[in-house]
Design a protein around this motif. Structure first.
Motif, short mmCIF file in Angstrom:
data_model
loop_
_atom_site.label_atom_id
_atom_site.label_comp_id
_atom_site.label_asym_id
_atom_site.label_seq_id
_atom_site.Cartn_x
_atom_site.Cartn_y
_atom_site.Cartn_z
N VAL A 1 29.58 25.75 25.88
CA VAL A 1 29.96 26.71 24.84
C VAL A 1 28.81 27.68 24.61
O VAL A 1 27.64 27.29 24.53
N ASN B 1 27.71 31.26 22.24
CA ASN B 1 28.04 32.18 21.15
C ASN B 1 28.49 33.51 21.75
O ASN B 1 27.91 33.99 22.72
N ILE B 2 29.49 34.12 21.15
CA ILE B 2 30.00 35.40 21.65
C ILE B 2 28.89 36.45 21.68
O ILE B 2 28.84 37.29 22.58
N ILE C 1 34.48 32.94 20.87
CA ILE C 1 33.39 32.23 21.55
C ILE C 1 33.54 32.49 23.04
O ILE C 1 34.49 33.13 23.48
N LYS D 1 33.75 28.28 14.06
CA LYS D 1 33.56 28.03 15.49
C LYS D 1 32.88 26.68 15.69
O LYS D 1 32.12 26.22 14.84
#
Length: 163
Positions: A23, A25-26, A43, A144
């Motif tokens: 994962v 972070n955008i 995300i 998120k």
């Protein structure tokens, strides 16, 4: 009073991981359009394999002719964009296989797209895959995941609260 309580639409959409991977972070996506949230907030996941499934029960509203991205709409109207890799539009569909069609209803976990991850690694600037809500005007808030790793149809990646 009871009728109002039970007829009100749900105010939260919970999205499960559509991809196995790390994962991100955008804001950390190496593309200013996604990092700047110009397409929407969400995300990203760095895939470990070439499989994308639906993160939620939804309707497929768009399949890009280049097969690198698709759009979904949930029952409450939240629209999602899943964009496989960065600048993968330039691959003109090579390395991708789409398993759904526009207008099709899908359930969380249904296969959407498979892709040749090694081909993408060799031919695209990045395989990082943003998952963003494109109609943020419907969103009150978004929570998120804090997980570093996402598992298909298991890890809850986002809760989207509607206005």
């Amino acid at each position: 009073m009871f009728k109002k309580l039970f007829s009100k639409k749900e105010s939260v959409e919970q999205l499960l991981a559509p991809i196995n991977g790390q994962v991100i972070n955008i804001e950390d996506v190496p593309d200013p359009v996604f990092a700047g949230k110009m397409m929407g907030d969400g995300i990203a996941i760095l895939p470990e394999e070439g499989l994308v499934v639906s993160p939620i029960d939804a309707e497929v509203i768009q399949v890009f002719h280049t097969k690198h991205a698709l759009g979904l709409r949930t029952k409450n109207g939240i629209e999602l964009l899943i964009h496989i890799g960065l600048e993968t539009v330039n691959l003109k569909g090579e390395g991708f296989e789409v398993h759904v069609a526009e207008g099709q209803r899908v359930k969380a976990g249904d296969k959407l797209v498979t892709f040749d991850i090694d081909f993408l690694k060799s031919n695209a600037p990045s395989i990082v895959t943003p998952i963003v809500v494109t109609n943020g005007e419907l969103v009150e808030k978004m929570e998120k995941t804090n997980n570093n790793q996402a598992t298909i149809n298991n890890t809850e990646i986002m809760s989207v609260y509607l206005k």
